[in-house]
Design a protein around this motif. Structure first.
Motif, PDB file in Angstrom:
ATOM      1  N   SER A  24       0.830  -1.212   0.000  1.00  0.00           N
ATOM      2  CA  SER A  24       0.000   0.000   0.000  1.00  0.00           C
ATOM      3  C   SER A  24       0.859   1.255   0.000  1.00  0.00           C
ATOM      4  O   SER A  24       0.552   2.233  -0.691  1.00  0.00           O
ATOM      5  N   LYS A  65       2.326   1.679  -3.441  1.00  0.00           N
ATOM      6  CA  LYS A  65       1.316   2.179  -4.364  1.00  0.00           C
ATOM      7  C   LYS A  65       1.048   3.674  -4.136  1.00  0.00           C
ATOM      8  O   LYS A  65       0.848   4.439  -5.087  1.00  0.00           O
ATOM      9  N   ALA A  66       1.039   4.082  -2.854  1.00  0.00           N
ATOM     10  CA  ALA A  66       0.803   5.490  -2.534  1.00  0.00           C
ATOM     11  C   ALA A  66       1.927   6.359  -3.079  1.00  0.00           C
ATOM     12  O   ALA A  66       1.684   7.450  -3.623  1.00  0.00           O
ATOM     13  N   ILE A 103       3.889   5.633  -5.651  1.00  0.00           N
ATOM     14  CA  ILE A 103       3.779   5.648  -7.112  1.00  0.00           C
ATOM     15  C   ILE A 103       2.695   6.618  -7.554  1.00  0.00           C
ATOM     16  O   ILE A 103       2.869   7.396  -8.497  1.00  0.00           O
ATOM     17  N   SER A 104       1.563   6.592  -6.852  1.00  0.00           N
ATOM     18  CA  SER A 104       0.453   7.491  -7.201  1.00  0.00           C
ATOM     19  C   SER A 104       0.856   8.947  -7.008  1.00  0.00           C
ATOM     20  O   SER A 104       0.541   9.803  -7.854  1.00  0.00           O
ATOM     21  N   PHE A 105       1.533   9.239  -5.882  1.00  0.00           N
ATOM     22  CA  PHE A 105       1.981  10.610  -5.626  1.00  0.00           C
ATOM     23  C   PHE A 105       2.983  11.066  -6.679  1.00  0.00           C
ATOM     24  O   PHE A 105       2.934  12.195  -7.156  1.00  0.00           O
ATOM     25  N   SER A 106       3.892  10.135  -7.057  1.00  0.00           N
ATOM     26  CA  SER A 106       4.894  10.455  -8.070  1.00  0.00           C
ATOM     27  C   SER A 106       4.233  10.752  -9.408  1.00  0.00           C
ATOM     28  O   SER A 106       4.587  11.715 -10.091  1.00  0.00           O
ATOM     29  N   ARG A 107       3.254   9.939  -9.783  1.00  0.00           N
ATOM     30  CA  ARG A 107       2.538  10.153 -11.043  1.00  0.00           C
ATOM     31  C   ARG A 107       1.768  11.462 -11.021  1.00  0.00           C
ATOM     32  O   ARG A 107       1.675  12.165 -12.043  1.00  0.00           O
ATOM     33  N   LEU A 108       1.197  11.795  -9.852  1.00  0.00           N
ATOM     34  CA  LEU A 108       0.473  13.049  -9.724  1.00  0.00           C
ATOM     35  C   LEU A 108       1.403  14.243  -9.930  1.00  0.00           C
ATOM     36  O   LEU A 108       1.059  15.197 -10.646  1.00  0.00           O
TER      37      LEU A 108
END
Length: 629
Positions: A14, A17-18, A20-25
């Motif tokens: 988790s 994933k968080a 990765i999501s923050f990086s993509r954002l």
């Protein structure tokens, strides 16, 4: 126990994933801002809509956000080292400040920044006029005014200088890490760049921090770090697309780096495709076929890069695509043999003292690297680093590339040297040497047996070699004369020799309410205008061109008082002591700091003015001498 392990694994997944999501954002936000900057830049060039003429504050914040977010995204894997570099360079940059000895270029760039605070973006020249950089600096400087405290002006300028230093340092670190260096040697590359990059005795980072060249160089370095070390097809397509998108931003900011980017991008694509072609040629099974294709390919390259540039028809057609056309005036920088364009003159004005000794090291090291590859069947440095380290020589020695560069620069043929990554090459070269030493099998050597002991010995060699290199680099940077041209002494020179001796004079000028203009000498006027936002009749001069009559100045102020115009006459006899910079570089008149030589009163000038003005002081002009401090 199993349930605990499963929960730990789920928590870790988790968290990943968080992240990765923050990086993509962050990447998505950054890409959106950059694309918006591209649209604003294109609109500034072609003006297809009025909705993109934004306020100066918005434009400045967009510039800071785009560069900062890009730097954060690219350095997140070594964020601690990046933060360390940023904090150290910001603190050093803030403590030293930009070089503000009159009549240096940073004072001109400060004046331009201040002028942008009052000019609407659509009235700014379309190209090469610091569109983004001056607005970025203006975020901190445009809130100042003529009545702001003296110290706040200096603090804000030093803060802007420190921020640019921090971002530039982290960007150079990113380039080193992208090139495959260890974090220690990427830091060494940053040290080399800051201690040697510049022209003659002038440090690039101290002299051009307030100029649009630095922000454009940061953009150029960031593109190189992201794409130049990659060879995959998708990266080539994406890198080419990003390159095309960045060109409008660089065109409105500083054209020089746009040309750097275009030529570097072209070389990058050429090197990648060249490797692929050679790989395919090697796959030919028949020797005759392989020889034929090899010769045909070499002939094709020779015709494109050496033969075609000799044809006037080709040059005329190609020049239609150029940003500028200065080929005729820059032909003097080309070495001809029987009217054939051979190479650019690497001995031309300012090339040797811009590259310095370290800038020529990549060229001199090429035979050694080739010999190493032949003997050991291995590369000491990767091809992209070699290409970047020798980049200016590619362009000076290849007629087609030299024609493109010389056609697009007016009188700055030597500035191509700023595109060199010699600082990366030298750090990579040292890193390659110590890496090869570390791979030596010590066996039953004098260091004894055992893997732990050998590992300890190799680590010790690493540390000693690294410390020796750092000490040698710092020591060498203290040699400011040619052919080395180290920049350490330039950082240690007093960047504001007029301060605090001019403190009472500046405070006196700023205390005048609703002041229109100041009548004073060009040196004093330059500082008052650029640093303290006081309007004056003259601006900087590299040589003393005028003699100001105090009686005429005093009479003019008297006449203006009758009409209600609020001008101030300042006779500055304080001046400031000359540093070694104008003496050794000849960049401006060496005694320009002796402001008393600008004034004449009853046939007296220079040091004798003080006594004469005490006997018979002017009625309206304020006289400031060293006795007032």
């Amino acid at each position: 126990m199993k349930n605990i392990n499963i929960s730990i694994i789920k928590t870790s997944i988790s968290a990943i994933k968080a992240k990765i999501s923050f990086s993509r954002l962050l990447i998505a936000i950054n890409a959106t801002i950059i694309l918006f900057m591209v649209a604003v830049s294109l609109n500034h060039l072609h003006r297809f809509t009025g909705y993109l003429f934004l306020s100066r504050g918005t434009l400045g914040l967009l510039g800071w956000l785009s560069i900062t977010l890009t730097v954060i995204n690219l350095s997140r894997k070594f964020i601690r080292a990046s933060l360390l570099v940023f904090v150290v360079l910001f603190c050093v940059g803030y403590a030293t400040g930009p070089y503000l000895e009159p009549p240096s270029d940073p004072l001109e760039h400060l004046k331009r920044t201040n002028s942008y605070c009052k000019v609407r973006p659509k009235w700014i020249r379309k190209t090469n006029h610091g569109f983004w950089h001056y607005y970025m600096s203006g975020v901190l400087l445009c809130s100042l005014n003529q009545q702001s405290p003296v110290k706040s002006h200096l603090d804000r300028i030093d803060t802007v200088h420190g921020l640019y230093w921090g971002l530039a340092g982290v960007t150079i670190l990113i380039v080193g890490m992208s090139a495959g260096l260890s974090i220690q040697w990427a830091l060494v590359s940053c040290l080399i760049a800051f201690l040697f990059m510049g022209t003659n005795r002038f440090s690039y980072f101290s002299y051009y921090s307030l100029a649009p060249s630095l922000s454009s160089m940061i953009i150029y370095w960031l593109w190189v770090s992201v794409f130049f070390f990659k060879r995959q097809k998708k990266n080539i397509l994406l890198g080419t697309g990003v390159l095309i998108a960045l060109i409008p931003i660089l065109l409105v900011n500083h054209i020089q780096e746009a040309i750097f980017l275009i030529i570097t991008g072209g070389i990058w694509i050429g090197v990648v495709f060249n490797k692929r072609i050679w790989t395919r040629i090697k796959d030919y099974k028949q020797a005759n076929q392989k020889v034929f294709v090899t010769c045909l390919y070499i002939l094709l390259i020779f015709c494109c890069f050496w033969i075609l540039p000799q044809l006037q028809v080709f040059k005329d057609h190609l020049s239609e695509w150029f940003i500028n056309t200065y080929w005729t005036s820059n032909r003097r920088y080309v070495f001809y043999m029987n009217e054939y364009h051979l190479i650019g003159k690497v001995w031309a004005y300012r090339i040797s003292d811009t590259l310095g000794l370290l800038g020529f090291i990549p060229l001199f090291a090429l035979p050694f690297l080739l010999l190493w590859r032949l003997i050991f069947k291995d590369s000491l440095i990767s091809t992209p680093i070699v290409v970047l380290g020798t980049l200016p020589f590619w362009i000076y020695f290849v007629p087609l590339l030299n024609f493109i560069w010389a056609s697009n620069v007016r009188s700055s043929y030597w500035r191509l040297c700023y595109a060199s990554f010699y600082w990366l090459f030298i750090a990579a070269f040292l890193f390659g040497i110590i890496s090869k030493i570390s791979n030596i099998n010590l066996g039953n050597s004098i260091f004894g047996k055992g893997q732990n002991r050998h590992r300890f010995v190799k680590k010790g060699i690493h540390v000693v070699f690294g410390l020796f290199c750092v000490v040698a680099i710092i020591g060498l940077s203290g040699v400011r004369s040619g052919p080395i041209y180290g920049k350490l002494d330039f950082y240690l020179v007093d960047n504001r020799p007029w301060w605090p001796d001019w403190g009472s004079m500046v405070n006196s000028v700023k205390s005048v309410q609703n002041l229109r203009k100041v009548r004073t000498d060009p040196v004093t006027a330059t500082v008052l205008q650029s640093v303290f936002l006081q309007k004056a009749y003259f601006f900087r001069e590299r040589t003393r061109k005028r003699l100001l009559g105090i009686e005429e100045m005093d009479n003019a102020i008297g006449e203006q008082k009758k009409t209600g115009r609020k001008d101030l006459c300042v006779i500055n006899l304080v001046g400031f002591p000359d540093s070694w910079v104008p003496i050794e570089t000849g960049h401006w008149q060496r005694d320009i700091g002796r402001t008393s030589l600008y004034y004449s009163y009853k046939g007296v000038t220079g040091d004798l003015l003080n006594q004469e003005l005490k006997k018979d002081p002017p009625k309206y002009c304020k006289v400031f001498t060293s006795d007032d401090e």
